[in-house]
Design an enzyme around this catalytic site. Structure first.
Site, PDB file in Angstrom:
ATOM      1  N   ARG A 204      -2.768  25.766  -2.091  1.00  0.00           N
ATOM      2  CA  ARG A 204      -1.521  25.173  -2.596  1.00  0.00           C
ATOM      3  C   ARG A 204      -1.495  25.182  -4.128  1.00  0.00           C
ATOM      4  NH1 ARG A 204      -0.128  19.283  -0.455  1.00  0.00           N
ATOM      5  NH2 ARG A 204      -1.751  18.710  -1.937  1.00  0.00           N
TER       6      ARG A 204
ATOM      7  N   LYS B 241       3.554  21.588  -6.477  1.00  0.00           N
ATOM      8  CA  LYS B 241       2.978  20.284  -6.838  1.00  0.00           C
ATOM      9  C   LYS B 241       2.864  20.247  -8.362  1.00  0.00           C
ATOM     10  CE  LYS B 241      -0.500  17.047  -5.223  1.00  0.00           C
ATOM     11  NZ  LYS B 241       0.429  15.917  -5.200  1.00  0.00           N
TER      12      LYS B 241
ATOM     13  N   GLU C 266      10.606  12.205   2.179  1.00  0.00           N
ATOM     14  CA  GLU C 266       9.187  11.831   2.077  1.00  0.00           C
ATOM     15  C   GLU C 266       9.022  10.623   1.167  1.00  0.00           C
ATOM     16  OE1 GLU C 266       6.754  14.843   0.101  1.00  0.00           O
ATOM     17  OE2 GLU C 266       8.447  15.443  -1.133  1.00  0.00           O
TER      18      GLU C 266
HETATM   19  N1  PMP Z   1       4.384  14.316  -0.857  1.00  0.00           N
HETATM   20  C1  PMP Z   1       4.186  14.160  -2.170  1.00  0.00           C
HETATM   21  C2  PMP Z   1       5.355  14.109  -3.084  1.00  0.00           C
HETATM   22  C3  PMP Z   1       2.872  14.054  -2.685  1.00  0.00           C
HETATM   23  O1  PMP Z   1       2.663  13.902  -3.993  1.00  0.00           O
HETATM   24  C4  PMP Z   1       1.780  14.077  -1.782  1.00  0.00           C
HETATM   25  C5  PMP Z   1       0.379  13.911  -2.302  1.00  0.00           C
HETATM   26  N2  PMP Z   1      -0.197  15.125  -2.639  1.00  0.00           N
HETATM   27  C6  PMP Z   1       2.046  14.243  -0.409  1.00  0.00           C
HETATM   28  C7  PMP Z   1       3.362  14.355   0.008  1.00  0.00           C
HETATM   29  C8  PMP Z   1       0.941  14.328   0.586  1.00  0.00           C
HETATM   30  O2  PMP Z   1       0.255  15.553   0.463  1.00  0.00           O
HETATM   31  P1  PMP Z   1      -1.281  15.693   0.820  1.00  0.00           P
HETATM   32  O3  PMP Z   1      -1.429  15.259   2.216  1.00  0.00           O
HETATM   33  O4  PMP Z   1      -1.565  17.144   0.624  1.00  0.00           O
HETATM   34  O5  PMP Z   1      -2.025  14.837  -0.129  1.00  0.00           O
END
Ligand code: PMP
Length: 293
Positions: free
Chosen positions: A52, A151, A184
């Site tokens: 990612r 990200k 989310e």
């Molecule tokens: N959504 C957002 C906006 C985030 O910042 C995160 C944290 N990385 C997640 C979802 C969850 O992703 P992950 O399970 O890869 O940490």
């Protein structure tokens, strides 16, 4: 005792880990990052996190300057230097030092930082009792403007949502899409269990493709739970039997109340509990070992 930080090719004490005020990560949020966890001496889903990170870099046209293999070693060595087996790891790659203009071509090359530390995001009682959350007015970034799958270091959208929820007296915000569907949390993905189906918004909703989200989908599938990636509304959320959030920092955390509506029985539900158990077991076996040599 302070931490040992990786900064641009060297491991230095945290007081010496300094980045220029002309770094475009600082000036413009121009960069990307990852949040990763180590459990029981293994870095959970490291390959997925690095994938990612490199995809985010490609998308914003940023050259990291290290191979994925080298980056993996940076992560493992950061944990070793700090003597950590269970930790949270923050990888930050910015566009690097530039001038006061926006043009990334005037930046000298990526700044790379790796911090390995111990954190606890939410109180233990919240994992047992569930979180109170709120859907907020600020919408998730439109994917045509800044795709949430990147990200990026620009988390203002999420921070504005967090401010809104905190000002309303709850700890976490749920953002909606431009069309009003559930998207989310500020740093976590969302799941509901409703009519015997586990549902989470699809990537096309404009969300981050969470590593924990993907893990939960896979584990639910293996458990024979009917799981769907599908848009859902606030009504679906309010009337769900269960709701929980997933994220590297948050792990799996139940939600007991959304906008003043009690979710299900108001306590962590059986599907959540089952998934949490298999998730915890999975952290024992997944990812490269830190101290294998
Ligand atoms: N959504 C957002 C906006 C985030 O910042 C995160 C944290 N990385 C997640 C979802 C969850 O992703 P992950 O399970 O890869 O940490």
């Amino acid at each position: 005792m302070g931490l040992i930080i990786y900064l641009n090719g060297a491991f230095v004490p945290e007081e010496e880990a300094k980045v220029s005020v002309f770094d475009h990560g600082f000036l413009y949020g121009d960069g990307i990052f990852e949040g990763i966890r180590a459990y029981h001496g293994r870095v959970f889903k490291l390959e997925e996190h690095l994938k990612r990170l490199y995809e985010s870099a490609k998308s914003i046209n940023l050259s990291i300057g290290l191979t994925k293999q080298e980056m993996q070693e940076v992560v493992l060595e950061s944990l070793r230097r700090n003597g950590l087996k269970d930790a949270y790891i923050r990888l930050v790659v910015s566009r690097g030092k530039g001038d006061l203009g926006l043009n990334p071509d005037n930046c000298s090359g990526a700044s790379i930082v790796c911090i390995a530390a111990q954190i606890k995001l939410f109180e233990e009682s919240m994992y047992e009792q569930g979180l109170d959350v709120k859907t907020v007015a600020i919408r998730r970034n439109n994917p045509d403007s800044l795709n949430p799958r990147i990200k990026s270091l620009n988390y203002l959208n999420n921070i504005m949502a967090k401010i809104e929820s905190i000002q309303a007296g709850v700890i976490e915000a749920i953002m909606l899409t431009q069309d009003g569907y559930v998207a989310e949390g500020t740093a976590d993905n969302i799941f509901i269990y409703r009519n015997n189906v586990l549902i989470t918004p699809p990537l096309s909703a404009g969300i981050l493709e969470g590593v924990t989200r993907n893990t939960v989908i896979q584990l639910a599938d293996e458990l024979g739970i009917n799981v769907k990636e599908e848009l859902f509304t606030r009504h679906d959320l309010y009337t769900a039997d269960e709701c929980f959030l997933t994220g590297t920092a948050a792990e799996l955390i139940p939600v007991r109340n959304v906008d003043g509506r009690v979710i299900g029985a108001g306590v962590p539900g059986p599907v959540f509990k089952q998934l949490l158990e298999v998730f915890r077991a999975h952290t024992h076996v997944n990812g490269p070992e830190i101290y294998s040599m």
